[in-house]
Design an enzyme around this catalytic site. Structure first.
Site, PDB file in Angstrom:
ATOM      1  N   LYS A   1     -10.934  -4.067  -2.860  1.00  0.00           N
ATOM      2  CA  LYS A   1     -12.163  -3.011  -2.940  1.00  0.00           C
ATOM      3  C   LYS A   1     -11.287  -1.967  -3.669  1.00  0.00           C
ATOM      4  O   LYS A   1     -11.901  -1.274  -4.368  1.00  0.00           O
ATOM      5  CB  LYS A   1     -11.949  -2.563  -1.473  1.00  0.00           C
ATOM      6  CG  LYS A   1     -12.930  -3.370  -0.468  1.00  0.00           C
ATOM      7  CD  LYS A   1     -12.628  -2.751   0.714  1.00  0.00           C
ATOM      8  CE  LYS A   1     -13.497  -3.331   1.768  1.00  0.00           C
ATOM      9  NZ  LYS A   1     -13.072  -3.361   3.360  1.00  0.00           N
TER      10      LYS A   1
ATOM     11  N   LYS B   1       0.808  -1.121  -0.117  1.00  0.00           N
ATOM     12  CA  LYS B   1      -0.019   0.024  -0.010  1.00  0.00           C
ATOM     13  C   LYS B   1       0.954   1.212  -0.090  1.00  0.00           C
ATOM     14  O   LYS B   1       0.416   2.345  -0.644  1.00  0.00           O
ATOM     15  CB  LYS B   1      -1.047   0.136   1.236  1.00  0.00           C
ATOM     16  CG  LYS B   1      -2.017  -1.002   0.990  1.00  0.00           C
ATOM     17  CD  LYS B   1      -3.196  -0.721   1.698  1.00  0.00           C
ATOM     18  CE  LYS B   1      -4.541  -1.718   1.568  1.00  0.00           C
ATOM     19  NZ  LYS B   1      -5.640  -1.704   2.319  1.00  0.00           N
TER      20      LYS B   1
ATOM     21  N   LYS C   1      -5.525 -10.859  -5.750  1.00  0.00           N
ATOM     22  CA  LYS C   1      -6.854 -11.074  -5.114  1.00  0.00           C
ATOM     23  C   LYS C   1      -7.812 -10.054  -5.303  1.00  0.00           C
ATOM     24  O   LYS C   1      -7.710  -8.703  -5.781  1.00  0.00           O
ATOM     25  CB  LYS C   1      -6.432 -10.919  -3.528  1.00  0.00           C
ATOM     26  CG  LYS C   1      -6.837  -9.809  -2.669  1.00  0.00           C
ATOM     27  CD  LYS C   1      -6.476  -9.839  -1.537  1.00  0.00           C
ATOM     28  CE  LYS C   1      -6.362  -8.361  -0.844  1.00  0.00           C
ATOM     29  NZ  LYS C   1      -7.133  -8.164   0.427  1.00  0.00           N
TER      30      LYS C   1
HETATM   31  N1  AQP Z   1     -10.095 -11.569  -1.974  1.00  0.00           N
HETATM   32  C1  AQP Z   1     -10.639 -11.891  -0.748  1.00  0.00           C
HETATM   33  N2  AQP Z   1     -10.755 -13.282  -0.378  1.00  0.00           N
HETATM   34  C2  AQP Z   1     -11.320 -13.605   0.864  1.00  0.00           C
HETATM   35  N3  AQP Z   1     -11.383 -12.825   1.711  1.00  0.00           N
HETATM   36  C3  AQP Z   1     -11.049 -11.448   1.480  1.00  0.00           C
HETATM   37  N4  AQP Z   1     -10.987 -10.347   2.473  1.00  0.00           N
HETATM   38  C4  AQP Z   1     -10.763  -9.177   1.745  1.00  0.00           C
HETATM   39  N5  AQP Z   1     -10.343  -9.639   0.564  1.00  0.00           N
HETATM   40  C5  AQP Z   1     -10.575 -11.005   0.195  1.00  0.00           C
HETATM   41  C6  AQP Z   1     -11.139 -10.525   3.939  1.00  0.00           C
HETATM   42  O1  AQP Z   1     -12.324  -9.725   4.291  1.00  0.00           O
HETATM   43  C7  AQP Z   1     -12.103  -9.117   5.406  1.00  0.00           C
HETATM   44  C8  AQP Z   1     -12.289  -7.727   5.555  1.00  0.00           C
HETATM   45  O2  AQP Z   1     -10.925  -7.141   5.098  1.00  0.00           O
HETATM   46  P1  AQP Z   1     -10.792  -5.760   5.223  1.00  0.00           P
HETATM   47  O3  AQP Z   1     -11.699  -4.795   5.834  1.00  0.00           O
HETATM   48  O4  AQP Z   1      -9.250  -5.544   5.533  1.00  0.00           O
HETATM   49  O5  AQP Z   1     -10.595  -5.400   3.494  1.00  0.00           O
HETATM   50  P2  AQP Z   1      -9.444  -5.343   2.641  1.00  0.00           P
HETATM   51  O6  AQP Z   1      -8.614  -6.462   2.880  1.00  0.00           O
HETATM   52  O7  AQP Z   1      -8.805  -4.033   2.932  1.00  0.00           O
HETATM   53  O8  AQP Z   1     -10.404  -5.472   1.354  1.00  0.00           O
HETATM   54  P3  AQP Z   1      -9.491  -5.409  -0.003  1.00  0.00           P
HETATM   55  O9  AQP Z   1     -10.513  -5.532  -0.824  1.00  0.00           O
HETATM   56  O10 AQP Z   1      -8.388  -6.191   0.055  1.00  0.00           O
HETATM   57  O11 AQP Z   1      -9.113  -3.951   0.113  1.00  0.00           O
HETATM   58  P4  AQP Z   1      -7.849  -3.304  -0.433  1.00  0.00           P
HETATM   59  O12 AQP Z   1      -8.175  -3.222  -1.719  1.00  0.00           O
HETATM   60  O13 AQP Z   1      -7.698  -1.905   0.423  1.00  0.00           O
HETATM   61  O14 AQP Z   1      -6.610  -4.181  -0.069  1.00  0.00           O
HETATM   62  C9  AQP Z   1     -10.859  -9.834   5.980  1.00  0.00           C
HETATM   63  O15 AQP Z   1     -11.164 -10.721   6.815  1.00  0.00           O
HETATM   64  C10 AQP Z   1     -10.063 -10.128   4.816  1.00  0.00           C
HETATM   65  O16 AQP Z   1      -9.318 -11.249   4.975  1.00  0.00           O
END
Ligand code: AQP
Length: 342
Positions: free
Chosen positions: A208, A122, A205
């Site tokens: 968001k 990030k 993966k």
């Molecule tokens: N692709 C995924 N597959 C399975 N589990 C996932 N989680 C996130 N992406 C996947 C799980 O969702 C929960 C929330 O995580 P978070 O709020 O930290 O969200 P995140 O990881 O910020 O979501 P993103 O989409 O991965 O965001 P960015 O794009 O900002 O990196 C956790 O339990 C996570 O494991």
């Protein structure tokens, strides 16, 4: 570094959180929300949190943050998390998270933080310009979990490293102060969808922050959008294999099969037994039908719930009060252990 210590003295308790940073997607649902809802029946106290303080480690528009926090709360409830049975709240309303995070900032080492993959991804090449909060994020995450003495944390695969760090912080705190105060948390990373991949690239993966909306299925997508995204999902030209081993080295095919299995509550073996040998032209419509059948009720329930923000705010306030009843005495005891005059 992590060495296990027995948790026998601690009542089993589940904690997990999701950032209200918008674009709640199928990965969040299958890797987190659905499993939270399923785990409620296990008879263990569960605490689920909209981690708004994590969200602001990167810039958030204040109005959008409020809207996304309510939308995420609606996502939890629409996915089956019962705010009576579980504790559902937003992080900033329970000040003990920030208080314990400060103590952990003083326990954790800079090197531990700088090794985190998420920090490297990030902050990228522009580390000098990233927020200090983004670097310290895992100490706040450790505080989220340990301020409840949570013993189990269901998450997706991407959070494994942060949970190892939570264990390291608990072990160092316990050693530094000669106590057995914080449990050594167990990550719970189970099921066929602990890592849902992008629909545009099976090696990345689903996320968001991916600039392509076609890479993910949002929980707010309607039936047409879901079907179109699955139809356009990247695949290879081969039909589905006749055995699970045949999915190796086929990341896009494996991803779609994993998604099918998780949505249908089947094993990958069962999906292959049913669909092995099919062309994607046949399999994708079946997957789209299944995804629409499972996700549309969630998105319409989210819509219904977000139409009444006052009701959601009441749920979050009540959840915060219940959360504080657990967190406040643990925080007080922590201050005492550290040597703060109370
Ligand atoms: N692709 C995924 N597959 C399975 N589990 C996932 N989680 C996130 N992406 C996947 C799980 O969702 C929960 C929330 O995580 P978070 O709020 O930290 O969200 P995140 O990881 O910020 O979501 P993103 O989409 O991965 O965001 P960015 O794009 O900002 O990196 C956790 O339990 C996570 O494991």
């Amino acid at each position: 570094m992590s060495e296990s210590q027995p948790n026998a003295a601690f009542t089993p308790r589940v904690f997990s959180g999701i950032q209200p940073s918008g674009n709640l997607h199928l990965g969040n649902y299958l890797g987190a929300l659905k499993r939270f809802a399923d785990s409620q029946t296990a008879g263990i106290q569960s605490i689920f949190c909209m981690v708004d303080m994590h969200a602001i480690t990167v810039w958030q528009d204040p109005e959008a943050l409020r809207r996304q926090t309510r939308e995420l709360t609606a996502g939890f409830i629409a996915s089956g998390v019962d705010p009576e049975q579980s504790i559902l709240f937003n992080q900033s309303q329970v000040t003990e998270h920030a208080q314990l995070a400060w103590i952990f900032n003083c326990v954790a080492r800079m090197g531990w933080m700088q090794r985190m993959t998420q920090w490297k991804d990030k902050a990228g090449k522009n580390q000098q310009n990233a927020s200090l909060g983004l670097l310290a994020y895992p100490a706040l995450m450790a505080a989220d979990i340990l301020v409840y003495h949570a013993t189990h944390v269901p998450v997706g695969e991407d959070q494994k490293q942060h949970l190892e760090l939570t264990r390291d912080i608990a072990i160092k705190f316990n050693n530094d102060f000669g106590v057995d105060f914080f449990p050594i948390t167990e990550p719970v990373i189970e099921g066929t969808a602990t890592r849902v991949m992008s629909l545009r690239d099976g090696t990345k993966k689903m996320s968001k922050s991916d600039p392509s909306d076609m890479s993910r299925i949002n929980l707010t997508d309607d039936a047409d959008a879901i079907a179109q995204k699955i139809r356009k999902a990247k695949t290879d030209p081969e039909p589905l294999p006749e055995s699970v081993e045949g999915l190796e080295d086929r990341p896009e095919a494996r991803n779609l099969v994993n998604i099918y299995a998780a949505l249908a509550d089947l094993s990958v073996e069962q999906v292959i037994a049913e669909h092995g040998g099919q062309q994607f032209g046949t399999f994708k419509p079946s997957l789209a039908d299944l995804a629409v059948a499972k996700l549309e009720p969630i998105s319409s329930e989210m819509k219904r719930l977000t139409a009444d923000p006052a009701q959601i705010d009441t749920i979050l306030r009540r959840g915060s009060e219940r959360a504080r009843e657990i967190a406040a005495p643990i925080m007080e005891k922590t201050y005492e252990i550290v040597g703060m005059v109370r």
